[in-house]
Design a protein around this motif. Sequence first.
Motif, mmCIF file in Angstrom:
data_model
loop_
_atom_site.group_PDB
_atom_site.id
_atom_site.type_symbol
_atom_site.label_atom_id
_atom_site.label_comp_id
_atom_site.label_asym_id
_atom_site.label_seq_id
_atom_site.Cartn_x
_atom_site.Cartn_y
_atom_site.Cartn_z
ATOM 1 N N GLN A 1 0.837 -1.197 0.000
ATOM 2 C CA GLN A 1 0.000 0.000 0.000
ATOM 3 C C GLN A 1 0.875 1.251 0.000
ATOM 4 N N LYS A 2 1.891 1.230 0.870
ATOM 5 C CA LYS A 2 2.857 2.318 0.884
ATOM 6 C C LYS A 2 4.042 1.841 0.052
ATOM 7 N N THR A 3 4.422 2.633 -0.941
ATOM 8 C CA THR A 3 5.476 2.222 -1.865
ATOM 9 C C THR A 3 6.643 1.585 -1.113
ATOM 10 N N ASN A 4 7.014 0.395 -1.524
ATOM 11 C CA ASN A 4 8.018 -0.366 -0.800
ATOM 12 C C ASN A 4 9.061 -0.864 -1.784
ATOM 13 N N ILE A 5 10.052 -0.004 -2.012
ATOM 14 C CA ILE A 5 11.099 -0.345 -2.972
ATOM 15 C C ILE A 5 12.450 -0.085 -2.311
ATOM 16 N N PHE A 6 13.538 -0.227 -3.068
ATOM 17 C CA PHE A 6 14.858 0.087 -2.539
ATOM 18 C C PHE A 6 15.264 1.439 -3.109
ATOM 19 N N PRO A 7 15.006 2.510 -2.387
ATOM 20 C CA PRO A 7 15.170 3.846 -2.961
ATOM 21 C C PRO A 7 16.601 4.138 -3.384
ATOM 22 N N SER A 8 17.578 3.563 -2.707
ATOM 23 C CA SER A 8 18.960 3.922 -3.009
ATOM 24 C C SER A 8 19.560 3.067 -4.123
ATOM 25 N N PHE A 9 18.766 2.147 -4.680
ATOM 26 C CA PHE A 9 19.229 1.339 -5.811
ATOM 27 C C PHE A 9 18.630 1.893 -7.103
ATOM 28 N N THR A 10 19.255 1.553 -8.231
ATOM 29 C CA THR A 10 18.668 1.956 -9.504
ATOM 30 C C THR A 10 17.405 1.140 -9.756
ATOM 31 N N ALA A 11 16.580 1.649 -10.668
ATOM 32 C CA ALA A 11 15.350 0.935 -10.997
ATOM 33 C C ALA A 11 15.685 -0.474 -11.481
ATOM 34 N N LEU A 12 16.720 -0.556 -12.299
ATOM 35 C CA LEU A 12 17.109 -1.875 -12.816
ATOM 36 C C LEU A 12 17.537 -2.797 -11.680
ATOM 37 N N SER B 1 20.583 -14.126 -17.744
ATOM 38 C CA SER B 1 19.156 -14.411 -17.691
ATOM 39 C C SER B 1 18.468 -13.532 -16.651
ATOM 40 N N ILE B 2 19.154 -13.285 -15.545
ATOM 41 C CA ILE B 2 18.552 -12.453 -14.502
ATOM 42 C C ILE B 2 18.423 -11.020 -14.989
ATOM 43 N N THR B 3 19.498 -10.500 -15.554
ATOM 44 C CA THR B 3 19.456 -9.122 -16.022
ATOM 45 C C THR B 3 18.395 -8.945 -17.101
ATOM 46 N N SER B 4 18.284 -9.921 -17.977
ATOM 47 C CA SER B 4 17.309 -9.732 -19.052
ATOM 48 C C SER B 4 15.878 -9.843 -18.510
ATOM 49 N N LYS B 5 15.685 -10.685 -17.502
ATOM 50 C CA LYS B 5 14.359 -10.713 -16.863
ATOM 51 C C LYS B 5 14.018 -9.362 -16.254
ATOM 52 N N ALA B 6 15.034 -8.742 -15.635
ATOM 53 C CA ALA B 6 14.817 -7.433 -15.015
ATOM 54 C C ALA B 6 14.452 -6.402 -16.068
ATOM 55 N N HIS B 7 15.161 -6.454 -17.200
ATOM 56 C CA HIS B 7 14.850 -5.511 -18.279
ATOM 57 C C HIS B 7 13.435 -5.735 -18.811
ATOM 58 N N GLN B 8 13.075 -7.007 -18.963
ATOM 59 C CA GLN B 8 11.712 -7.300 -19.449
ATOM 60 C C GLN B 8 10.659 -6.731 -18.515
ATOM 61 N N ALA C 1 9.123 -9.334 -12.067
ATOM 62 C CA ALA C 1 10.444 -9.931 -12.250
ATOM 63 C C ALA C 1 10.566 -11.273 -11.529
ATOM 64 N N THR C 2 9.697 -11.509 -10.556
ATOM 65 C CA THR C 2 9.732 -12.815 -9.886
ATOM 66 C C THR C 2 8.861 -13.833 -10.612
ATOM 67 N N GLU C 3 8.313 -13.433 -11.750
ATOM 68 C CA GLU C 3 7.475 -14.305 -12.586
ATOM 69 C C GLU C 3 6.381 -15.003 -11.785
ATOM 70 N N PRO C 4 5.504 -14.214 -11.181
ATOM 71 C CA PRO C 4 4.468 -14.798 -10.320
ATOM 72 C C PRO C 4 3.282 -15.309 -11.131
ATOM 73 N N GLN C 5 2.498 -16.179 -10.489
ATOM 74 C CA GLN C 5 1.224 -16.587 -11.074
ATOM 75 C C GLN C 5 0.091 -15.802 -10.458
ATOM 76 N N LEU C 6 0.272 -15.433 -9.197
ATOM 77 C CA LEU C 6 -0.756 -14.682 -8.474
ATOM 78 C C LEU C 6 -0.176 -13.361 -8.011
ATOM 79 N N LEU C 7 -0.883 -12.280 -8.357
ATOM 80 C CA LEU C 7 -0.451 -10.957 -7.916
ATOM 81 C C LEU C 7 -1.428 -10.441 -6.868
ATOM 82 N N LEU C 8 -0.889 -9.980 -5.744
ATOM 83 C CA LEU C 8 -1.711 -9.344 -4.717
ATOM 84 C C LEU C 8 -1.378 -7.856 -4.754
ATOM 85 N N LEU C 9 -2.302 -7.043 -5.246
ATOM 86 C CA LEU C 9 -2.004 -5.619 -5.406
ATOM 87 C C LEU C 9 -2.765 -4.823 -4.351
ATOM 88 N N ASP C 10 -1.999 -4.128 -3.498
ATOM 89 C CA ASP C 10 -2.615 -3.378 -2.410
ATOM 90 C C ASP C 10 -2.649 -1.899 -2.774
#
Lengths: 360, 285, 252
Positions: C87-98, C124-131, C164-173
């Motif tokens: 619900q509250k944006t939960n990312i790694f602010p000090s890392f690049t988006a990639l 393979s990991i980097t290209s998944k991230a780009h996708q 990027a984790t290739e999920p089957q189920l997404l829980l979007l808050d």
Amino acid sequence: MTHLSLPTWLLLGVALLLALLPLGATTFYLQLGAKIMIMAIFALSLDLLIGHSGLVSFGHAAYFGVAAYALALITPKYEAANFWLTLPAAVAAAALAALVIGFLVVRTAGIYFIMVTLAFAQMLYAIFHDTKLGGGSDGIYINVRPELTVAGFKVLNLESPAQFFYLALIALITVYWILNRLLHAPFGRALAGIRVNEQRMRSMGFPVFSYKLGAFTLAGGLAGLAGYLAACQFGFVNPEILAWHQSGTVLMMVILGGMGRLHGAVIGAAAYVLLQELFSSSALFGGYSKHWQLSMGTLIVIIVLAFPHGIGGLIDVAWRRRGYHGGEEDSPQSAQRSQRSDAEDSESDDLTAKDAKNPK
Amino acid sequence: MFYLIQLLNAVQYGLLLFLLSSGLTLIFGIMGVINLAHGSFYMVGAYLTYWLSKMTGSLWFAIPIGTAIAFAIGLLLETTIIRRLYRRDHLYQVLLTFGLILVFEELRSIFFGDEVHGVAVPEVLNFSIPLTETLSYPVYRLFITAVCLAIAALLYFVIHKTRAGMMIRAGNSNPEMASALGVNIPLLFAAVFAVGIALAAFAGAIAAPVTSVAPGMGNQVLIVCLVVVVIGGIGSINGAMIASLLIGLADTLGKILAPEYSGVAVYLLMAAILLWRPQGLGNKS
Amino acid sequence: MTDPILQVSELSKHFGGLAAVDRVSLEVRTGALHAVIGPNGAGKSTLINLLSGELSASAGHIIFHGRDIGALAPERRSLLGISRSFQKTNIFPSFTALENCRLAAQSREPRPWHWLRGALSYQSITSKAHQALEAVDLSDRANDLALTLSHGEQRQLEIAMCLATEPQLLLLDEPLAGMGTEESQRMIQLIAKLSDNHAILLVEHDMDAVFQLAQTLTVMVDGRLLASGTPEQIRANRQVQVAYLGEAEQPT
């Protein structure tokens, strides 16, 4: 390789200087140099926890001491032990201690983690201090240093200050290289993520507990390497080697040099050992030289209040001001690092703003 | 009878620990500061008592004056240094207060030297109650137990029944809320810190006649206090009480069963509690 | 209709005496977005936290692909294919988006202990991230630090990290929380697109978006399930109108 970063340049220079030092230096300086490098390995191992994994261990001396005791206990009384046998054994003992204690402490966080790491280190201190294991509170002597032979041929004579100096140098460079690789590898990147946002890492599928325990164990093993070398150098081990005083000292080194930077740990160790020499020099401080801890304690207070990023932080600022960004932006880490200190700076700005709003 | 004496010793030690750790845990709970220099004030209290009682010849004079001096040092320390740490990372709190320990220890060395001193038990209390023909129990230890109990009761009363206590409880659970309610936070913090320090110094002062006044005494006791706080749960006074008594018992029991390993008993207790209830006895999960 | 990928039955969570979630049952299917709505404090976020494992349920069952996952830790559920946004944006602010997405993709790497290999050399990991970045239309910001992104972009980044984790189920808050109209439109289109090949459970306050996206709606009030059905059924439901939709029409 055209864009080497500042720390790499510095370290290459320092390593070259150090490699040449034994050719001209006196025994005193060789021993001081070796001591600095051993403490640098110790500080590097702690920086892996504090600066890169967000695990503030205040009992890191325990693993340093366990390895030192391991060497002292394995070494026969009147003959040299085998280097290739005792080194892995000592490092493994330290890593094992870290694994067992880590299993208990890593499940705690924040203030608890600090207190619990400290308490378990004191437990080991109590064991070595109160029981006859390792000579009790009197400690134990290592009369003969381990023998480093390859195929029956004596490669390095550890009794010689110059050759011991080289051994410490090789160990430091190896540890630095390993950690540098590790932090850029997926494992290190995951640790960085855990440091910033543990909850998010879990929700992305990282077994955070295992990662932290892995880092804790590895750091314990590397601290053990430093402890092994320290025991080799001094030829004497007593319980103070794993007392909390030692844990505080290595923490101070990491902060003094600037945590979260590998070169910071090295700089911090050097600065601390040299400051200790300075503060305890009777030529400068006269009768107060035996109270050198008073100067050191005061310095710690000042560093925390005024220079939380340590010497490494000051160098970074100076380097950035000169405009040498080099090719550093390519690595995710460097971008993240400069951003991190910016973020921390703005955090402290916030603080002052808040303080201004609530006049005391 | 032997066991009665051991039990009395365990309780006395536990209550003394409570005096020390209640201040520590309150400072954690309310200000979020980990103060490693807390143990130094145990030492400060003991040394001041030694010095003052030698000067004036009266322990009854030395204890309150020593405690008052410690209270003043606590206030000074909070307003000049500790205050700047409230919003800093625990790492820096640990390091700075570690620096303070070094400073206090060296100042002690400069002013009082490195010898071990003793403080005489006052005449009035300098006798023992005979229990059997060979065993007896010193009254001064009973006196310590009684005083500690009285202070624990006073603490309980202040925290649960007075306005100041209400502010402390509010600050302990939610500092922002307390601030919004109009509590003078800087004043509250300074007061709690100084009272915590004074309690530690008082513990050192009152224990001086039964323990020797020696270098490093504060560090030893600090570690045990940290274990108390871990077992009891941060910020929980009730937890600190239970944990203090538990540790008093564990330590005494350890000394009887395996004297060589008695130092380890306390830590084993902590390890067990960590596995069972990582948040401590006094806090809900 | 496909089989449900997630079946929740009689799920409850008590905090002390308070039932934040009270015997809630629902199902989520791939290709049919399931939205949960309700007034503030209805227990929607608690429900998401129960499903993702941040909280453990007091009672009830969570069946994912026929397996009860109620006792699993969040990381285990993530590895099974459940991914959530916060619900509250939960990312790694000090890392690049990639790097944010790369880390997410890295979590699927079975051998993270190869310490000699740089993280960036895992193609393979980097290209998944780009996708993943491409999917949320953030490719051009790949090398910018996450904290320099706008609020809307940060929300998109969070979705990319999920992908990027290739999920089957997404829980979007509440993925639309705090977004402007234009940003919201982009996010709605993105979710609609994802809904084709993911099972999605969406908690959202924006009613227009919910009725635009959802094929099934569940209304929660005070931790309980008030009504469940198609958007038309919910719109027509008298109880829901009284309890919730009526209020929502007045500006709050």
